[in-house]
Design a protein around this motif. Structure first.
Motif, PDB file in Angstrom:
ATOM      1  N   ILE A 157       9.624   0.394   2.371  1.00 46.99           N
ATOM      2  CA  ILE A 157       8.661   1.454   2.687  1.00 46.99           C
ATOM      3  C   ILE A 157       8.402   2.233   1.404  1.00 46.99           C
ATOM      4  CG2 ILE A 157       8.247   3.546   4.034  1.00 46.99           C
ATOM      5  CD1 ILE A 157      10.233   2.407   6.104  1.00 46.99           C
ATOM      6  N   SER A 165       4.750   8.126  -1.763  1.00 43.50           N
ATOM      7  CA  SER A 165       4.367   8.670  -3.068  1.00 43.50           C
ATOM      8  C   SER A 165       4.046  10.152  -2.968  1.00 43.50           C
ATOM      9  CB  SER A 165       3.158   7.910  -3.624  1.00 43.50           C
ATOM     10  OG  SER A 165       1.968   8.338  -3.013  1.00 43.50           O
ATOM     11  N   ILE A 186      -2.501   8.965  -0.075  1.00 41.39           N
ATOM     12  CA  ILE A 186      -2.029   7.872   0.780  1.00 41.39           C
ATOM     13  C   ILE A 186      -3.126   7.347   1.708  1.00 41.39           C
ATOM     14  CG2 ILE A 186      -0.417   7.263   2.633  1.00 41.39           C
ATOM     15  CD1 ILE A 186       0.959   7.396   0.012  1.00 41.39           C
ATOM     16  N   LYS A 187      -3.865   8.220   2.356  1.00 43.88           N
ATOM     17  CA  LYS A 187      -4.860   7.793   3.349  1.00 43.88           C
ATOM     18  C   LYS A 187      -5.948   6.918   2.730  1.00 43.88           C
ATOM     19  CE  LYS A 187      -4.324  11.558   6.704  1.00 43.88           C
ATOM     20  NZ  LYS A 187      -4.998  12.675   7.403  1.00 43.88           N
ATOM     21  N   ASP A 188      -6.256   7.173   1.458  1.00 49.51           N
ATOM     22  CA  ASP A 188      -7.296   6.392   0.792  1.00 49.51           C
ATOM     23  C   ASP A 188      -6.735   5.172   0.064  1.00 49.51           C
ATOM     24  OD1 ASP A 188      -9.109   8.228   1.672  1.00 49.51           O
ATOM     25  OD2 ASP A 188      -9.198   9.357  -0.215  1.00 49.51           O
ATOM     26  N   SER A 189      -5.434   5.002   0.085  1.00 52.23           N
ATOM     27  CA  SER A 189      -4.815   3.915  -0.698  1.00 52.23           C
ATOM     28  C   SER A 189      -3.880   3.055   0.147  1.00 52.23           C
ATOM     29  CB  SER A 189      -4.047   4.516  -1.890  1.00 52.23           C
ATOM     30  OG  SER A 189      -4.858   5.378  -2.642  1.00 52.23           O
ATOM     31  N   GLN A 190      -4.186   2.916   1.409  1.00 48.91           N
ATOM     32  CA  GLN A 190      -3.323   2.133   2.303  1.00 48.91           C
ATOM     33  C   GLN A 190      -3.201   0.685   1.840  1.00 48.91           C
ATOM     34  OE1 GLN A 190      -1.378   2.962   4.883  1.00 48.91           O
ATOM     35  NE2 GLN A 190      -1.851   5.115   4.531  1.00 48.91           N
ATOM     36  N   SER A 191      -4.318   0.096   1.420  1.00 51.03           N
ATOM     37  CA  SER A 191      -4.282  -1.315   0.999  1.00 51.03           C
ATOM     38  C   SER A 191      -3.416  -1.494  -0.243  1.00 51.03           C
ATOM     39  CB  SER A 191      -5.701  -1.818   0.724  1.00 51.03           C
ATOM     40  OG  SER A 191      -6.313  -1.039  -0.290  1.00 51.03           O
ATOM     41  N   ILE A 234      -0.836   0.441  -1.153  1.00 51.54           N
ATOM     42  CA  ILE A 234       0.567   0.628  -0.753  1.00 51.54           C
ATOM     43  C   ILE A 234       1.084  -0.608  -0.029  1.00 51.54           C
ATOM     44  CG2 ILE A 234       2.134   2.018   0.648  1.00 51.54           C
ATOM     45  CD1 ILE A 234       1.095   3.459  -1.843  1.00 51.54           C
ATOM     46  N   LYS A 235       0.285  -1.175   0.879  1.00 48.39           N
ATOM     47  CA  LYS A 235       0.703  -2.365   1.632  1.00 48.39           C
ATOM     48  C   LYS A 235       0.922  -3.547   0.692  1.00 48.39           C
ATOM     49  CE  LYS A 235       0.603  -0.635   5.807  1.00 48.39           C
ATOM     50  NZ  LYS A 235       1.876  -0.452   6.542  1.00 48.39           N
ATOM     51  N   GLU A 236       0.010  -3.703  -0.273  1.00 47.01           N
ATOM     52  CA  GLU A 236       0.157  -4.799  -1.235  1.00 47.01           C
ATOM     53  C   GLU A 236       1.398  -4.609  -2.090  1.00 47.01           C
ATOM     54  OE1 GLU A 236      -2.456  -7.104  -4.714  1.00 47.01           O
ATOM     55  OE2 GLU A 236      -3.277  -5.327  -3.710  1.00 47.01           O
ATOM     56  N   GLU A 257       4.137  -2.972  -1.202  1.00 53.91           N
ATOM     57  CA  GLU A 257       5.291  -3.256  -0.341  1.00 53.91           C
ATOM     58  C   GLU A 257       5.521  -4.759  -0.215  1.00 53.91           C
ATOM     59  OE1 GLU A 257       4.976   0.730   2.535  1.00 53.91           O
ATOM     60  OE2 GLU A 257       4.367  -1.236   3.304  1.00 53.91           O
TER      61      GLU A 257
END
Length: 337
Positions: free
Chosen positions: A235, A238, A244-249, A251-253, A255
């Motif tokens: 997990i 940052s 975070i809300k605008d950078s979900q993709s 963060i997922k990548e 992870e």
């Protein structure tokens, strides 16, 4: 007369090469200055960029061993201040005026500038003479480096073999090939706490600087050290790095990449330190490549089956120790509820 080590070296080399034609009888030694009429003396000296230890700075401050200014003297700046040096150059000029000397510098009315840099055509000639396989422009603002890059392309160089680097970028030279690394070195200014004579606080100030500029990224992973496996996907949290809300993709990548790297790492027996290094070495280059920023990466490892049980025990003990004492009546009322 020539003053300043670099100026003396340049004049000496120029004379040996035949580019500068000066007779020995025309050069004055420092001791001869005092016995030569002022109207017959021209002094070449270093310090046109306001360097504090250069000859001109010492002349302006009145601390030079051989030269002392007089109201009849004229000082000519045949150079432009390099961007960033304007303030120090202006201080020198102000001191020279205070000494009573006449100061001439480049202005709308006077064109005194003599460049110390090669022109574009001279740079092209140099590239054509050397024929480099790889080329990295240095020394100047980024726009200047990009213009120098274009000059190299105009001479026929492959754009993929030209590297425009910032402070901290790393080039790898291996088997006569050059590659640009994803790693970066902290090559910027180092701040030192004046109250700390040990220098240990330097690392603290460095971290503060990185936090202020790039933020923080924490990677939380749960593992079972006995079975040497990851219990859940990492997990990433940052602060001050990306919204975070605008950078979900992103963060997922991140992870997914960290998880894949850890899975490979934990196929064999490893240590907590190696796991943390694996997380940093995987995540830092990825984040820089995507965002051009270097946040502080903090790995947090939860050794689930052991650590979690210990934390639970501590919390239970802590809760019991702080549980309020009730009267018998309050106890009955609570039971009825």
């Amino acid at each position: 007369a020539v003053f300043g080590r670099s100026m003396e070296n340049v004049v000496d080399i120029g004379r040996k090469m035949g580019v500068i034609k000066i007779k020995n009888s025309d050069l004055l030694s420092p001791d001869q200055l005092g016995h030569t009429p002022d109207s017959e003396v021209c002094i070449l000296c270093t310090g046109s960029q306001g360097e504090p230890l250069a000859a001109l700075s010492r002349i302006a401050s009145g601390t030079h061993r051989h030269i002392h200014l007089k109201p009849s003297d004229t000082v000519v700046f045949s150079s432009n201040p390099i961007p960033g040096n304007t303030a120090s150059v202006n201080k020198i000029i102000d001191k020279l005026f205070r000494s009573g000397a006449t100061v001439l510098s480049r202005s709308v009315l006077t064109n005194l500038h003599t460049t110390g840099h090669a022109s574009r055509e001279e740079q092209k000639l140099m590239l054509q003479l050397i024929k480099p396989r790889y080329f990295m422009p240095i020394h100047g603002e980024f726009k200047m480096l990009m213009q120098h890059r274009q000059t190299a392309i105009d001479t026929g160089m492959d754009p993929n073999k030209i590297f425009v680097c910032a402070n901290g970028d790393i080039l790898i030279l291996r088997n006569h090939e050059v590659l640009q690394s994803d790693w970066r070195y902290q090559g910027d200014d180092i701040y030192v706490d004046g109250n700390d004579i040990t220098g240990l606080s330097t690392a603290v100030l460095k971290d503060r600087r990185i936090l202020a500029d790039n933020g923080l990224v924490a990677v939380v992973i749960a593992i079972d050290s006995k079975e040497n496996k990851i219990l859940s996907r990492p997990i990433i949290v940052s602060r001050g790095f990306v919204f975070i809300k605008d950078s979900q993709s992103l963060i997922k990548e991140a992870e997914f990449i960290v998880n894949a790297s850890l899975q490979e790492k934990m196929k064999e027996k490893t240590t907590f330190s190696e796991i943390k290094n694996c997380i940093r070495s995987t995540l830092e280059p990825f984040l820089y490549k995507k965002t051009k920023r270097n946040p502080i990466v903090i790995p947090v490892i939860l050794n689930s089956k052991q650590t979690m049980e210990e934390l639970t025990k501590k919390r239970t003990a802590h809760t019991r120790s702080k549980r309020p004492i009730h009267t018998k009546k309050e106890h009955i009322e609570r039971e009825e509820k």
